[in-house]
Design an enzyme around this catalytic site. Structure first.
Site, PDB file in Angstrom:
ATOM      1  N   LYS A   1       0.679  -1.139  -0.158  1.00 47.98           N
ATOM      2  CA  LYS A   1      -0.086  -0.039   0.042  1.00 47.98           C
ATOM      3  C   LYS A   1       0.875   1.357  -0.205  1.00 47.98           C
ATOM      4  CE  LYS A   1      -4.193  -1.840   0.066  1.00 47.98           C
ATOM      5  NZ  LYS A   1      -4.196  -3.300   0.370  1.00 47.98           N
TER       6      LYS A   1
HETATM    7  C1  LIG Z   1      -5.676  -3.743   0.867  1.00 47.32           C
HETATM    8  C2  LIG Z   1      -7.159  -3.583   0.940  1.00 47.32           C
HETATM    9  C3  LIG Z   1      -8.013  -4.107   2.018  1.00 47.32           C
HETATM   10  C4  LIG Z   1      -7.673  -4.966   3.190  1.00 47.32           C
HETATM   11  O1  LIG Z   1      -6.483  -4.421   3.720  1.00 47.32           O
HETATM   12  P1  LIG Z   1      -5.728  -5.097   4.662  1.00 47.32           P
HETATM   13  O2  LIG Z   1      -4.864  -4.181   5.653  1.00 47.32           O
HETATM   14  O3  LIG Z   1      -4.867  -6.256   3.943  1.00 47.32           O
HETATM   15  O4  LIG Z   1      -6.696  -6.122   5.625  1.00 47.32           O
HETATM   16  C5  LIG Z   1      -9.421  -3.695   1.744  1.00 47.32           C
HETATM   17  N1  LIG Z   1      -9.823  -2.921   0.754  1.00 47.32           N
HETATM   18  C6  LIG Z   1      -9.043  -2.498  -0.285  1.00 47.32           C
HETATM   19  C7  LIG Z   1      -9.851  -1.755  -1.377  1.00 47.32           C
HETATM   20  C8  LIG Z   1      -7.617  -2.843  -0.218  1.00 47.32           C
HETATM   21  O5  LIG Z   1      -6.766  -2.585  -1.179  1.00 47.32           O
END
Ligand SMILES: *Cc1c(COP(=O)(O)O)cnc(C)c1O
Length: 377
Positions: free
Chosen positions: A184
């Site tokens: 991210k």
């Molecule tokens: C990465 C992501 C998630 C989940 O996040 P985690 O921290 O891995 O639980 C949920 N929604 C979207 C749109 C994402 O890109």
């Protein structure tokens, strides 16, 4: 397989290493002062009242459902062109996901017209997802929510610091959810944040984060409190101070990282202006955007299939991905499935190309040229 150009590259340096060492040597490695500082910094950066650091974004979405009172049989309108966690969270509270379509090839976010069509007397909330950090049509969505007394949860995983008409994503609805998973915009390995401007919602989420207990072990260790009560069936959804200390450093780098990504996106837009049969969604968008990913769509008239094109890109050393296989087509959601023609069409033609702040202009131009050669060669 070794790619010359990866999909993503971690923006880590000596600063993250130093921060982790400092936390390890402090001997307080679970939720404590670093987590509190990370939350304060996050609130400051977003201009939001309250931030609660969590184990990941999936649990942030779950807590958002809980604190907003979403429960069994309630309908929650949600996108399908998103990561499955957005919709899994709806099921954690036994609510019913009602999928809404996206606006089109040029805007992959949920269509307010379709949201409005899907409202029933059982609808309780709308979950929006800001694709790649590009904002959903929040004026229309908030107007619809107000008119029908619905809660709004923003899955803002793609959009830290992204703006909609000058307002930061995640701070517009009732609650905003962020992820700090490795790939991210902010990376801590695993991690998440829940933000809100509502103190009561924050207090409730904080209680649920740690077993429904009225005090935290850090507070107890500091002698602020001796006993505790358990007032609700809570969870262990905490972030630890090791990850929080990485997060603090990542936040300091965020603005610069995003400015670089904006430049990379501009190179892409310029390069793809020369390539026919490829659509760049959100082209020419103005407003500050995080550019978490960079997706393109092949036009329906393109004579090579998406998977053929992806294979050829891989052979040329370019790693790609596909954000996302539509959630309503997964087996587990069969009973909630509906026809979403715009989502299904876009998803069948979508390719996610490399995007990270250290990308160079020649790399972007090589990718565009390679795609041009594959499609027209
Ligand atoms: C990465 C992501 C998630 C989940 O996040 P985690 O921290 O891995 O639980 C949920 N929604 C979207 C749109 C994402 O890109």
């Amino acid at each position: 397989m070794m790619y010359n150009i990866p999909l993503f590259d971690l923006n880590f340096g000596i600063e993250e290493e130093t921060a982790v060492l400092e936390t390890l040597r402090s001997k307080w490695i679970s939720t404590g002062p670093k987590t509190a500082a990370f939350e304060t910094d996050f609130s400051g950066l977003l201009g939001v009242g309250y931030s609660l650091a969590l184990a990941n974004c999936t649990v942030s979405l779950h807590l958002a459902m809980k604190i907003l009172g979403i429960g069994p049989g309630d309908e929650v309108i949600c996108p399908s062109l998103t990561f499955v966690a957005t919709v899994n969270a709806v099921r954690y509270v036994d609510a019913i996901p009602v999928f809404a379509d996206i606006r089109g090839d040029a805007d992959l976010t949920m269509d307010p017209l379709d949201i409005e069509r899907k409202i029933t007397s059982r609808t309780k909330a709308i979950v929006v997802m800001h694709y790649a950090g590009f904002p959903c049509a929040m004026d229309e969505i908030m107007r619809i929510a107000k008119a029908h007394d619905l809660k709004v949860i923003e899955d803002a995983c793609h959009g830290p610091l992204s703006e909609y008409r000058g307002q930061k994503l995640g701070t517009i609805g009732d609650a905003g959810c962020f992820s700090f998973f490795s790939n991210k915009n902010i990376s801590t390995g695993e991690g998440g944040m829940l933000v809100t401007n509502n103190e009561a919602l924050y207090d409730h989420a904080k209680l649920l984060r740690s077993h429904g207990m009225t005090t935290l072990s850090y507070e107890r260790s500091k002698g602020h409190s001796t006993g505790y009560d358990v007032v609700e069936s809570g969870y262990n959804y905490r972030m630890d101070d090791i990850r929080a200390s990485i997060g603090i450093v990542q936040l300091k780098k965020l603005k610069n990282d995003l400015l670089k990504r904006a430049e990379v996106r501009q190179w892409y837009e310029d390069a793809f202006a020369e390539v026919s049969r490829v659509v760049v969604p959100f082209k020419g968008h103005n407003g500050f955007v995080s550019n978490y990913i960079f997706a393109v769509l092949l036009e329906s008239s393109c004579r090579r299939s998406r998977d053929e094109v992806r294979d050829a890109l891989h052979k040329a050393g370019i790693q790609t991905s596909m954000h996302y296989p539509p959630v309503h087509l997964f087996s587990i959601f069969r009973e909630f499935s509906v026809s979403l023609p715009v989502t299904e069409s876009a998803a069948s033609r979508l390719i996610t190309l490399p995007m990270y702040s250290r990308m160079t202009k020649p790399e972007v131009e090589y990718i565009a040229q390679t795609l041009q050669d594959i499609i027209h060669g």
